[in-house]
Design a protein around this motif. Structure first.
Motif, PDB file in Angstrom:
ATOM      1  N   GLY A  43      -4.254   3.812   0.610  1.00 42.19           N
ATOM      2  CA  GLY A  43      -5.513   4.531   0.694  1.00 42.19           C
ATOM      3  C   GLY A  43      -6.004   4.943  -0.685  1.00 42.19           C
ATOM      4  O   GLY A  43      -5.434   4.561  -1.713  1.00 42.19           O
ATOM      5  N   ILE A  44      -7.062   5.737  -0.703  1.00 40.92           N
ATOM      6  CA  ILE A  44      -7.620   6.228  -1.962  1.00 40.92           C
ATOM      7  C   ILE A  44      -6.964   7.561  -2.293  1.00 40.92           C
ATOM      8  O   ILE A  44      -7.082   8.521  -1.536  1.00 40.92           O
ATOM      9  N   PRO A  45      -6.241   7.631  -3.396  1.00 39.72           N
ATOM     10  CA  PRO A  45      -5.477   8.859  -3.696  1.00 39.72           C
ATOM     11  C   PRO A  45      -6.361  10.011  -4.123  1.00 39.72           C
ATOM     12  O   PRO A  45      -7.442   9.817  -4.686  1.00 39.72           O
ATOM     13  N   GLU A  46      -5.897  11.226  -3.823  1.00 42.21           N
ATOM     14  CA  GLU A  46      -6.524  12.439  -4.333  1.00 42.21           C
ATOM     15  C   GLU A  46      -5.674  12.943  -5.489  1.00 42.21           C
ATOM     16  O   GLU A  46      -4.468  13.121  -5.347  1.00 42.21           O
ATOM     17  N   VAL A  47      -6.302  13.165  -6.607  1.00 39.40           N
ATOM     18  CA  VAL A  47      -5.573  13.525  -7.821  1.00 39.40           C
ATOM     19  C   VAL A  47      -6.077  14.857  -8.354  1.00 39.40           C
ATOM     20  O   VAL A  47      -7.288  15.080  -8.438  1.00 39.40           O
ATOM     21  N   ILE A  90      -8.934   8.597 -16.088  1.00 43.23           N
ATOM     22  CA  ILE A  90      -7.815   8.430 -15.171  1.00 43.23           C
ATOM     23  C   ILE A  90      -7.888   7.030 -14.577  1.00 43.23           C
ATOM     24  O   ILE A  90      -8.864   6.674 -13.904  1.00 43.23           O
ATOM     25  N   ASN A  91      -6.874   6.232 -14.818  1.00 48.71           N
ATOM     26  CA  ASN A  91      -6.831   4.871 -14.308  1.00 48.71           C
ATOM     27  C   ASN A  91      -5.621   4.697 -13.389  1.00 48.71           C
ATOM     28  O   ASN A  91      -4.560   5.280 -13.630  1.00 48.71           O
ATOM     29  N   THR A  92      -5.785   3.915 -12.342  1.00 47.31           N
ATOM     30  CA  THR A  92      -4.673   3.661 -11.429  1.00 47.31           C
ATOM     31  C   THR A  92      -4.774   2.241 -10.882  1.00 47.31           C
ATOM     32  O   THR A  92      -5.876   1.713 -10.689  1.00 47.31           O
ATOM     33  N   GLU A  93      -3.632   1.629 -10.659  1.00 46.93           N
ATOM     34  CA  GLU A  93      -3.567   0.297 -10.062  1.00 46.93           C
ATOM     35  C   GLU A  93      -2.967   0.369  -8.661  1.00 46.93           C
ATOM     36  O   GLU A  93      -2.392  -0.586  -8.166  1.00 46.93           O
ATOM     37  N   ILE A  94      -3.123   1.509  -7.990  1.00 49.27           N
ATOM     38  CA  ILE A  94      -2.557   1.690  -6.665  1.00 49.27           C
ATOM     39  C   ILE A  94      -3.182   0.700  -5.671  1.00 49.27           C
ATOM     40  O   ILE A  94      -4.367   0.372  -5.769  1.00 49.27           O
ATOM     41  N   ASP A  95      -2.373   0.209  -4.753  1.00 53.76           N
ATOM     42  CA  ASP A  95      -2.840  -0.692  -3.707  1.00 53.76           C
ATOM     43  C   ASP A  95      -3.541   0.133  -2.635  1.00 53.76           C
ATOM     44  O   ASP A  95      -2.912   0.742  -1.776  1.00 53.76           O
ATOM     45  N   ILE A 135       3.209  12.400   1.482  1.00 55.75           N
ATOM     46  CA  ILE A 135       4.069  12.545   0.301  1.00 55.75           C
ATOM     47  C   ILE A 135       4.222  11.205  -0.408  1.00 55.75           C
ATOM     48  O   ILE A 135       4.156  11.127  -1.639  1.00 55.75           O
ATOM     49  N   ALA A 136       4.425  10.135   0.372  1.00 55.88           N
ATOM     50  CA  ALA A 136       4.573   8.804  -0.226  1.00 55.88           C
ATOM     51  C   ALA A 136       3.300   8.390  -0.964  1.00 55.88           C
ATOM     52  O   ALA A 136       3.367   7.827  -2.064  1.00 55.88           O
ATOM     53  N   ARG A 137       2.152   8.662  -0.383  1.00 54.16           N
ATOM     54  CA  ARG A 137       0.888   8.314  -1.030  1.00 54.16           C
ATOM     55  C   ARG A 137       0.691   9.100  -2.320  1.00 54.16           C
ATOM     56  O   ARG A 137       0.223   8.567  -3.326  1.00 54.16           O
ATOM     57  N   TYR A 138       1.061  10.365  -2.288  1.00 46.70           N
ATOM     58  CA  TYR A 138       0.967  11.183  -3.498  1.00 46.70           C
ATOM     59  C   TYR A 138       1.890  10.632  -4.589  1.00 46.70           C
ATOM     60  O   TYR A 138       1.486  10.492  -5.749  1.00 46.70           O
TER      61      TYR A 138
END
Length: 231
Positions: free
Chosen positions: A220-224, A210-215, A184-187
């Motif tokens: 991890g690599i998010p699923e969108v 779709i751009n993201t600056e997630i660490d 849930i936190a990763r999402y």
């Protein structure tokens, strides 16, 4: 009152066999940290808290695990910045129980919704179903918790199992996502960091980026999933 020995001498205190059962289960589980010595984090220094977390990390590593979520003893939340530094990204929220969106303060707060420890038990099943339905309608989180030693066969068979069966039915219907606190936190982190860019390429064509600056090292690599209403 830890006897400060090991599982062969005090099998009621230490349970490596239970950890192995969980990690080898066909059902995916998440093993969080609850501190090393059940310490009240609201009443200790950051140095002591860090020692507790490091000991948890060292022991969990023996089982191929790394703590990414936290449940505070007594629900006494503190040292969130310290948790973030050691790679913990989520913790279970504190009372009052509710269903709501997770909130971020250093790390993600996953709000608790229902505790099975409180009597009377008569309306718990009905309340749980209502909260699950409301969570589906509102896109909120329903988080149920309990201490295993507080449950008896009657509560398990008449309340816990029917709640899980109800949730499983909603999942099979495609209406409910059952996930761990870390998932849930990763999402939530991915959703917060995502930016959409839409370019009209003329006619009936458009380009969506779709751009993201997630660490990625932490989350991890998010699923969108992107839902587009074409009218």
């Amino acid at each position: 009152y830890d006897p400060c020995t090991y599982w062969k001498r005090a099998p009621c205190w230490y349970a490596p066999d239970v950890i192995q059962m969980i990690t080898h289960s066909r059902v995916k589980h998440e093993i969080a940290t609850h501190t090393f010595s059940h310490l009240d984090f609201s009443n200790c220094s950051s140095a002591v808290a860090l020692c507790e977390l490091k000991e948890c990390i060292k022991i969990m590593k023996q089982y191929g695990l790394k703590p990414t979520s936290m449940v505070f003893p007594g629900n006494r939340v503190n040292h969130l910045g310290l948790l973030k530094k050691v790679g913990i990204i989520a913790h279970r929220g504190v009372l009052p129980s509710t269903i709501s969106h997770p909130k971020k303060s250093e790390i993600w707060n996953i709000p608790q919704s229902l505790c099975l420890r409180f009597k009377p038990y008569d309306n718990l099943l009905k309340k749980a179903k209502c909260l699950i339905d409301e969570a589906i309608r509102s896109n909120f989180v329903f988080c149920m918790w309990f201490h295993p030693y507080e449950l008896n066969h009657q509560i398990v068979e008449q309340i816990l199992v029917p709640i899980l069966n109800y949730a499983e039915k909603k999942r099979k219907d495609g209406r409910l996502w059952i996930a761990t606190m870390t998932e849930i936190a990763r999402y939530c982190e991915a959703r917060e960091q995502i930016r959409l860019r839409v370019a009209d390429e003329g006619g009936k064509n458009m380009k969506i980026s779709i751009n993201t600056e997630i660490d990625k090292e932490i989350f991890g690599i998010p699923e969108v999933t992107l839902k587009i209403d074409l009218g």
